[in-house]
Design an enzyme around this catalytic site. Structure first.
Site, mmCIF file in Angstrom:
data_model
loop_
_atom_site.group_PDB
_atom_site.id
_atom_site.type_symbol
_atom_site.label_atom_id
_atom_site.label_comp_id
_atom_site.label_asym_id
_atom_site.label_seq_id
_atom_site.Cartn_x
_atom_site.Cartn_y
_atom_site.Cartn_z
ATOM 1 C CG ASN A 168 -7.097 -2.344 -6.360
ATOM 2 O OD1 ASN A 168 -6.462 -3.024 -6.059
ATOM 3 N ND2 ASN A 168 -7.656 -1.425 -5.638
ATOM 4 C CD1 TRP A 169 -11.920 -6.304 -10.454
ATOM 5 C CD2 TRP A 169 -11.198 -5.366 -12.191
ATOM 6 N NE1 TRP A 169 -11.144 -7.410 -11.108
ATOM 7 C CE2 TRP A 169 -10.722 -6.827 -12.371
ATOM 8 C CE3 TRP A 169 -10.787 -4.482 -13.445
ATOM 9 C CZ2 TRP A 169 -9.875 -7.417 -13.163
ATOM 10 C CZ3 TRP A 169 -10.173 -5.492 -14.417
ATOM 11 C CH2 TRP A 169 -9.561 -6.548 -14.386
ATOM 12 C CG ASP A 178 -2.069 0.996 1.203
ATOM 13 O OD1 ASP A 178 -2.399 1.664 0.053
ATOM 14 O OD2 ASP A 178 -2.583 1.187 2.178
ATOM 15 C CG LEU A 231 -6.853 -8.516 7.258
ATOM 16 C CD1 LEU A 231 -7.521 -9.806 7.997
ATOM 17 C CD2 LEU A 231 -5.634 -8.932 6.472
ATOM 18 N NE ARG A 247 -1.380 6.586 1.217
ATOM 19 C CZ ARG A 247 -1.513 5.653 1.918
ATOM 20 N NH1 ARG A 247 -1.238 5.784 3.422
ATOM 21 N NH2 ARG A 247 -1.984 4.375 1.563
HETATM 22 C C1 FPP Z 1 -1.962 0.126 -3.220
HETATM 23 O O1 FPP Z 1 -1.474 1.569 -3.520
HETATM 24 C C2 FPP Z 1 -1.334 -0.465 -4.552
HETATM 25 C C3 FPP Z 1 -1.991 -1.140 -5.559
HETATM 26 C C4 FPP Z 1 -3.244 -0.891 -5.552
HETATM 27 C C5 FPP Z 1 -1.232 -1.867 -6.670
HETATM 28 C C6 FPP Z 1 -0.053 -2.533 -6.315
HETATM 29 C C7 FPP Z 1 0.715 -2.917 -7.293
HETATM 30 C C8 FPP Z 1 1.972 -2.977 -7.415
HETATM 31 C C9 FPP Z 1 2.752 -2.656 -6.335
HETATM 32 C C10 FPP Z 1 2.727 -3.061 -8.770
HETATM 33 C C11 FPP Z 1 2.575 -4.076 -9.631
HETATM 34 C C12 FPP Z 1 2.569 -5.526 -8.755
HETATM 35 C C13 FPP Z 1 3.169 -6.402 -9.138
HETATM 36 C C14 FPP Z 1 3.235 -7.784 -8.601
HETATM 37 C C15 FPP Z 1 4.015 -6.431 -10.328
HETATM 38 P P1 FPP Z 1 -2.529 2.627 -3.930
HETATM 39 O O2 FPP Z 1 -2.726 3.164 -5.259
HETATM 40 O O3 FPP Z 1 -3.804 2.376 -3.099
HETATM 41 O O4 FPP Z 1 -1.880 3.859 -2.817
HETATM 42 P P2 FPP Z 1 -2.418 4.929 -2.027
HETATM 43 O O5 FPP Z 1 -3.266 4.312 -1.034
HETATM 44 O O6 FPP Z 1 -1.339 5.621 -1.407
HETATM 45 O O7 FPP Z 1 -3.207 5.756 -2.993
#
Ligand code: FPP
Length: 247
Positions: free
Chosen positions: A74-75, A26, A201, A30
């Site tokens: 996330n979709w 996560d 979670l 940010r």
């Molecule tokens: C959460 O950060 C992260 C995700 C929704 C995507 C995770 C994906 C990756 C780390 C890259 C690709 C993965 C692989 C296995 C190659 P957020 O966007 O929710 O961050 P925020 O809460 O700060 O906005």
């Protein structure tokens, strides 16, 4: 002197009680905001941190590493971000499979495949097949994954077996539920790490996390390093797990 994760691995050949580490990656968004960059760049930097986590896990002798890459929720993100993330995953699969295979890592994907595009499904199938016999570590990527989706699918499977007369309701127990989940061949996580300071979670491994320990490092995912991984492991190794029993 405190024993380090690396020392424990060197002395015993594995990390003892630590077989499975799962990570909620996560903080990409940010990180991007903090550095004045677009969210897509945060995700790209996040994909680099994946390499760090894998190295940390291999060096600690962990047998299973699960990464929450894309949740069923996330979709609902803007189409452009969904497309960026899917593109990144494709790129990752194209670029990293050879390296993972060379390192003896087996790849497993859990999640709802019916929502993924045909080219990603085909890449996943090929990658899983190519790495199936590897035994050094299993890398599980949770993709289009939601724990409630998984539990619903498991309940449907069990209900169908009951309807066909193959299973009686009284015979449904914890082991049967576990074996109907997508993670049927993966042990429950011992340690769940969530970066960025959030402590939730978020629909990740709800059934499997029943006795997991948690670590919430105050670091954004793109800044995660293998040293951070080892710190979380060292902290875990110092804990006293009782699984509900008396001390
Ligand atoms: C959460 O950060 C992260 C995700 C929704 C995507 C995770 C994906 C990756 C780390 C890259 C690709 C993965 C692989 C296995 C190659 P957020 O966007 O929710 O961050 P925020 O809460 O700060 O906005």
């Amino acid at each position: 002197m405190a024993t380090s994760a690396q020392q424990i691995v060197t002395e015993t050949g594995d990390a003892g009680a630590l077989s499975h580490v799962a990570i909620i990656m996560d903080g990409n968004g940010r990180w991007a905001t903090k550095h004045g960059k677009a969210r897509a760049q945060g995700h790209r930097k996040g994909a680099d941190a994946v390499r760090e986590a894998i190295e940390g896990a291999v060096e600690c002798g962990v047998q299973y590493l699960t990464l929450y890459a894309f949740s069923s929720e996330n979709w609902n993100r803007p189409a452009e971000e969904v497309s960026d993330l899917m593109g990144l995953l494709k790129l990752y699969l194209q670029r990293e499979i050879k390296t993972l295979h060379k390192q003896g890592i087996r790849l497993r994907i859990i999640g709802r495949r019916d929502r993924l595009s045909a080219d990603i499904i085909s890449m996943i199938d090929k990658a899983e097949e190519k790495t199936a016999a590897n035994t050094r570590m299993t890398l599980v990527i949770a993709l289009s994954y939601g724990s409630r989706d998984e539990i619903v699918a498991a309940m449907q499977k069990l209900a169908q077996a009951v309807a066909k007369g193959e299973l009686s309701p009284e015979d449904i127990n914890e082991a049967r539920v576990s074996s109907a989940l997508w993670t049927h061949d993966i042990p429950d996580p011992d340690l769940i790490i969530r970066t960025s300071g959030e402590q939730r979670l978020s629909n990740f491994l709800l059934w499997q996390a029943a006795y997991a320990e948690f670590s919430f490092p105050d670091i954004l995912w793109p800044d995660f390093t293998k040293a951070e991984f080892k710190l979380a492991v060292e902290d875990f190794l110092g804990r006293n797990r009782r699984f509900g029993a008396r001390p």
